[in-house]
Design a protein around this motif. Structure first.
Motif, PDB file in Angstrom:
ATOM      1  N   GLU A  27     -15.488   8.859  13.057  1.00  0.00           N
ATOM      2  CA  GLU A  27     -14.694  10.045  13.392  1.00  0.00           C
ATOM      3  C   GLU A  27     -13.912  10.586  12.179  1.00  0.00           C
ATOM      4  O   GLU A  27     -13.680  11.789  12.074  1.00  0.00           O
ATOM      5  CB  GLU A  27     -13.725   9.604  14.498  1.00  0.00           C
ATOM      6  CG  GLU A  27     -12.893  10.647  15.162  1.00  0.00           C
ATOM      7  CD  GLU A  27     -11.701   9.999  15.867  1.00  0.00           C
ATOM      8  OE1 GLU A  27     -10.815  10.744  16.286  1.00  0.00           O
ATOM      9  OE2 GLU A  27     -11.662   8.751  15.987  1.00  0.00           O
ATOM     10  N   HIS A  61      -8.411   0.540  -6.687  1.00  0.00           N
ATOM     11  CA  HIS A  61      -8.162  -0.070  -5.370  1.00  0.00           C
ATOM     12  C   HIS A  61      -7.166  -1.244  -5.459  1.00  0.00           C
ATOM     13  O   HIS A  61      -7.499  -2.385  -5.139  1.00  0.00           O
ATOM     14  CB  HIS A  61      -9.483  -0.532  -4.738  1.00  0.00           C
ATOM     15  CG  HIS A  61      -9.419  -0.612  -3.243  1.00  0.00           C
ATOM     16  ND1 HIS A  61     -10.461  -0.285  -2.424  1.00  0.00           N
ATOM     17  CD2 HIS A  61      -8.406  -0.988  -2.395  1.00  0.00           C
ATOM     18  CE1 HIS A  61     -10.113  -0.455  -1.152  1.00  0.00           C
ATOM     19  NE2 HIS A  61      -8.865  -0.890  -1.117  1.00  0.00           N
ATOM     20  N   ASP A  93      -6.395   5.766  -5.018  1.00  0.00           N
ATOM     21  CA  ASP A  93      -6.561   4.315  -5.153  1.00  0.00           C
ATOM     22  C   ASP A  93      -7.947   3.907  -4.661  1.00  0.00           C
ATOM     23  O   ASP A  93      -8.371   2.782  -4.875  1.00  0.00           O
ATOM     24  CB  ASP A  93      -5.479   3.611  -4.320  1.00  0.00           C
ATOM     25  CG  ASP A  93      -5.484   2.099  -4.507  1.00  0.00           C
ATOM     26  OD1 ASP A  93      -5.632   1.646  -5.663  1.00  0.00           O
ATOM     27  OD2 ASP A  93      -5.366   1.367  -3.511  1.00  0.00           O
ATOM     28  N   THR A 144      -4.822   6.531  -0.304  1.00  0.00           N
ATOM     29  CA  THR A 144      -4.862   5.067  -0.431  1.00  0.00           C
ATOM     30  C   THR A 144      -5.616   4.474   0.764  1.00  0.00           C
ATOM     31  O   THR A 144      -5.573   3.268   0.982  1.00  0.00           O
ATOM     32  CB  THR A 144      -3.444   4.451  -0.453  1.00  0.00           C
ATOM     33  OG1 THR A 144      -2.743   4.874   0.718  1.00  0.00           O
ATOM     34  CG2 THR A 144      -2.671   4.831  -1.701  1.00  0.00           C
ATOM     35  N   SER A 183      -1.119  12.400  13.609  1.00  0.00           N
ATOM     36  CA  SER A 183      -1.776  11.142  13.910  1.00  0.00           C
ATOM     37  C   SER A 183      -2.566  11.359  15.179  1.00  0.00           C
ATOM     38  O   SER A 183      -2.424  12.400  15.813  1.00  0.00           O
ATOM     39  CB  SER A 183      -0.726  10.042  14.117  1.00  0.00           C
ATOM     40  OG  SER A 183      -1.120   8.858  13.459  1.00  0.00           O
ATOM     41  N   ARG A 184      -3.373  10.373  15.549  1.00  0.00           N
ATOM     42  CA  ARG A 184      -4.178  10.551  16.757  1.00  0.00           C
ATOM     43  C   ARG A 184      -3.293  10.972  17.939  1.00  0.00           C
ATOM     44  O   ARG A 184      -3.658  11.762  18.751  1.00  0.00           O
ATOM     45  CB  ARG A 184      -4.927   9.269  17.085  1.00  0.00           C
ATOM     46  CG  ARG A 184      -6.335   9.561  17.502  1.00  0.00           C
ATOM     47  CD  ARG A 184      -7.249   8.406  17.549  1.00  0.00           C
ATOM     48  NE  ARG A 184      -6.675   7.119  17.289  1.00  0.00           N
ATOM     49  CZ  ARG A 184      -7.373   6.112  16.806  1.00  0.00           C
ATOM     50  NH1 ARG A 184      -8.623   6.288  16.489  1.00  0.00           N
ATOM     51  NH2 ARG A 184      -6.819   4.943  16.630  1.00  0.00           N
ATOM     52  N   GLY A 207       0.392   5.235  10.913  1.00  0.00           N
ATOM     53  CA  GLY A 207       0.340   3.856  11.402  1.00  0.00           C
ATOM     54  C   GLY A 207       1.283   3.015  10.562  1.00  0.00           C
ATOM     55  O   GLY A 207       2.316   3.511  10.086  1.00  0.00           O
ATOM     56  N   GLY A 208       0.915   1.759  10.360  1.00  0.00           N
ATOM     57  CA  GLY A 208       1.773   0.840   9.614  1.00  0.00           C
ATOM     58  C   GLY A 208       2.099   1.350   8.214  1.00  0.00           C
ATOM     59  O   GLY A 208       3.272   1.436   7.824  1.00  0.00           O
ATOM     60  N   ILE A 209       1.061   1.714   7.466  1.00  0.00           N
ATOM     61  CA  ILE A 209       1.274   2.130   6.068  1.00  0.00           C
ATOM     62  C   ILE A 209       1.910   3.520   6.008  1.00  0.00           C
ATOM     63  O   ILE A 209       2.858   3.745   5.239  1.00  0.00           O
ATOM     64  CB  ILE A 209      -0.060   2.107   5.285  1.00  0.00           C
ATOM     65  CG1 ILE A 209      -0.640   0.690   5.271  1.00  0.00           C
ATOM     66  CG2 ILE A 209       0.136   2.605   3.855  1.00  0.00           C
ATOM     67  CD1 ILE A 209      -2.082   0.600   4.800  1.00  0.00           C
ATOM     68  N   GLY A 233      -4.189  -1.224  -3.851  1.00  0.00           N
ATOM     69  CA  GLY A 233      -3.209  -1.105  -2.758  1.00  0.00           C
ATOM     70  C   GLY A 233      -2.470  -2.375  -2.396  1.00  0.00           C
ATOM     71  O   GLY A 233      -1.251  -2.392  -2.319  1.00  0.00           O
ATOM     72  N   THR A 254       0.833  -1.209   0.000  1.00  0.00           N
ATOM     73  CA  THR A 254       0.000   0.000   0.000  1.00  0.00           C
ATOM     74  C   THR A 254       0.866   1.258   0.000  1.00  0.00           C
ATOM     75  O   THR A 254       0.554   2.233  -0.701  1.00  0.00           O
ATOM     76  CB  THR A 254      -0.968  -0.006   1.202  1.00  0.00           C
ATOM     77  OG1 THR A 254      -1.554  -1.304   1.302  1.00  0.00           O
ATOM     78  CG2 THR A 254      -2.069   1.011   1.033  1.00  0.00           C
ATOM     79  N   ARG A 285      -9.326   5.273   2.432  1.00  0.00           N
ATOM     80  CA  ARG A 285     -10.692   4.951   1.998  1.00  0.00           C
ATOM     81  C   ARG A 285     -11.269   6.205   1.362  1.00  0.00           C
ATOM     82  O   ARG A 285     -10.993   7.326   1.831  1.00  0.00           O
ATOM     83  CB  ARG A 285     -11.585   4.546   3.186  1.00  0.00           C
ATOM     84  CG  ARG A 285     -11.337   3.151   3.727  1.00  0.00           C
ATOM     85  CD  ARG A 285     -11.820   2.055   2.773  1.00  0.00           C
ATOM     86  NE  ARG A 285     -11.619   0.738   3.348  1.00  0.00           N
ATOM     87  CZ  ARG A 285     -10.543  -0.028   3.149  1.00  0.00           C
ATOM     88  NH1 ARG A 285      -9.559   0.390   2.381  1.00  0.00           N
ATOM     89  NH2 ARG A 285     -10.469  -1.241   3.706  1.00  0.00           N
ATOM     90  N   PRO A 311      -7.702   5.181   9.166  1.00  0.00           N
ATOM     91  CA  PRO A 311      -8.784   4.219   8.893  1.00  0.00           C
ATOM     92  C   PRO A 311     -10.104   4.955   8.718  1.00  0.00           C
ATOM     93  O   PRO A 311     -10.238   6.094   9.170  1.00  0.00           O
ATOM     94  CB  PRO A 311      -8.811   3.352  10.151  1.00  0.00           C
ATOM     95  CG  PRO A 311      -8.182   4.173  11.215  1.00  0.00           C
ATOM     96  CD  PRO A 311      -7.231   5.121  10.563  1.00  0.00           C
ATOM     97  N   HIS A 369      -3.701   8.302   5.373  1.00  0.00           N
ATOM     98  CA  HIS A 369      -3.549   6.901   5.810  1.00  0.00           C
ATOM     99  C   HIS A 369      -4.326   6.581   7.072  1.00  0.00           C
ATOM    100  O   HIS A 369      -3.950   5.683   7.832  1.00  0.00           O
ATOM    101  CB  HIS A 369      -2.056   6.595   6.028  1.00  0.00           C
ATOM    102  CG  HIS A 369      -1.237   6.776   4.795  1.00  0.00           C
ATOM    103  ND1 HIS A 369      -1.235   5.871   3.756  1.00  0.00           N
ATOM    104  CD2 HIS A 369      -0.439   7.801   4.403  1.00  0.00           C
ATOM    105  CE1 HIS A 369      -0.446   6.323   2.790  1.00  0.00           C
ATOM    106  NE2 HIS A 369       0.042   7.490   3.145  1.00  0.00           N
TER     107      HIS A 369
END
Ligand SMILES: NC(=O)c1ccc[n+]([C@@H]2O[C@H](COP(=O)([O-])OP(=O)(O)OC[C@H]3O[C@@H](n4cnc5c(N)ncnc54)[C@H](O)[C@@H]3O)[C@@H](O)[C@H]2O)c1
Length: 366
Positions: free
Chosen positions: A258, A329, A306, A280, A220-221, A199-201, A331, A149, A282, A254, A252
């Protein structure tokens, strides 16, 4: 005489062995009947590995690929072929048949089901809060998706900044047109990228673009402890500062209640003029209408997407926006990543059967 004696001995041995085999088959089928049952809502590609993983652990039931939502619910009920199953494996493919694991579907699941192993990092298809209410655990496949991704985001960013996709479309239409490579295209090196959701991606993407190098900002959060020192953190109060500097905003996060339209018109307008957006994550996390408007009036110089709001029936206006780099899509669409994701999802389900919990239980349920 010797031959007859030997033949009769062999026959006796054989008949004894047949009895042993028959009784162990009966014992096996008895055990098989007693094994917990799990169901694969989608076909698995790595059948040999799946069989080996669940051998002696669980009875794995594959459902007919034509099974729709009503039929799926019916089969789970007492007397149905899926009665008593304790866990499910599913991937996004079954959305078209079974649909989302939303509140309605979760409320129809029998109380025996205690685990849903989702194949994919994004698990917005599953209503995890409804699962929590019913005491159902949910796992996803973080990590397995990161390389593929992040590479997709990298491609979208390079193509949008350099105008490669537009140039290729033009070339394929028979035009040897090099005029696009003027003011509207840019070098990557030295530009500033803002990452929303480290995060990871997001982190893998940061590592890749650091090689140019680009300057990397992120929100990030919360501040990410594992982030290298060259990733500059911006908290919520300083978000505008981050946006105002960015040549590229790469999304990136999710998709949750929120984050729906977290990149809205206001956020887009806070980006500097000529910036690009790469998504990439949603479709629903970026306001598509606002993005199209900003592309048309020149506030954004390009986008790389994507993911879209209404996949696969995407807004047809995208087809006519030249500076939009579009992918359907893709990824995680590599053989390597699909394999990693499938085996990780199955491992989570298998671990749930063995230990009561899959390692990758989603954060909301930890
Ligand atoms: N295009 C594809 O094929 C593809 C493939 C895999 C994943 N995805 C999408 O990418 C998303 C990210 O995947 P990941 O594995 O990196 O997830 P992750 O959970 O590792 O990272 C998400 C990051 O976003 C942050 N975040 C969450 N809500 C936020 C908010 N409101 N504001 C700021 N930051 C917030 C989290 O703290 C976390 O750092 C997935 O949820 C999925 O939707 C798409």
């Amino acid at each position: 005489m010797f031959l007859n004696q030997s033949l009769s001995n062999s026959m006796r041995n054989l008949s004894q062995r047949v009895k042993v085999v028959a009784s162990s088959a009966a014992a096996y089928s008895q055990t098989a009947k007693m094994l917990p049952r799990v169901v694969l809502c989608d076909p698995v590609e790595y059948q040999y590995e799946c069989k080996a993983m669940f051998d002696g652990v669980a009875e794995v039931i594959k459902i007919d690929p034509s099974t729709d939502r009503r039929e799926f619910i019916r089969r789970l009920q007492p007397g149905g072929t899926l009665e008593g199953v304790i866990g499910l494996f599913e991937r996004n493919q079954s959305i078209g048949r079974i649909g989302r694991f939303d509140e309605d579907l979760i409320s129809e699941l029998p109380s025996s089901i205690k685990w849903i192993a989702h194949m994919g990092a994004g698990y917005d298809k599953v209503d995890v809060l409804a699962c929590k209410e019913r005491g159902i655990g949910v796992s996803n496949t973080p990590g397995a998706v990161d390389d593929a991704t992040a590479t997709t985001a990298l491609y979208l960013m390079i193509s949008a900044l350099r105008g490669f996709s537009a140039a290729e479309r033009s070339l394929r239409a028979g035009n040897w047109n090099r005029s696009h490579s003027s003011e509207s295209t840019h070098d990557i090196t030295g530009r500033i990228v803002a990452i929303l959701g480290l995060g990871g991606i997001g982190l893998r993407f940061a590592e890749l673009v650091h090689a140019f190098p680009m300057r990397i900002l992120y929100h990030s959060r919360r501040k990410v402890a594992a982030a290298p020192e060259w990733c500059e953190h911006y908290d919520k109060e300083h978000l505008d500062e981050m946006l105002a500097q960015a040549d590229v905003l790469s999304v990136h996060v999710p998709y949750t209640k929120e984050t729906r339209n977290i990149v809205d018109e206001t956020v887009i307008r806070k980006l500097k003029k000529g910036a690009i957006i790469v998504n990439t994550a949603r479709g629903q996390v970026v306001d598509e209408e606002a993005m199209i408007k900003a592309l048309r009036d020149g506030h954004l110089s390009g986008v790389g997407l994507d993911v879209f709001c209404n996949e696969p029936n995407i807004d047809r206006r995208w087809y006519d926006i030249p500076n939009a780099v579009l992918l359907p899509h893709l990824g995680t669409a590599t053989a390597d990543s699909r394999k990693k994701m499938e085996l990780q999802a199955l491992r989570n389900l298998c671990d749930f059967v063995l230990t009561g919990k899959g390692a990758d239980i989603v954060p909301e349920l930890r």
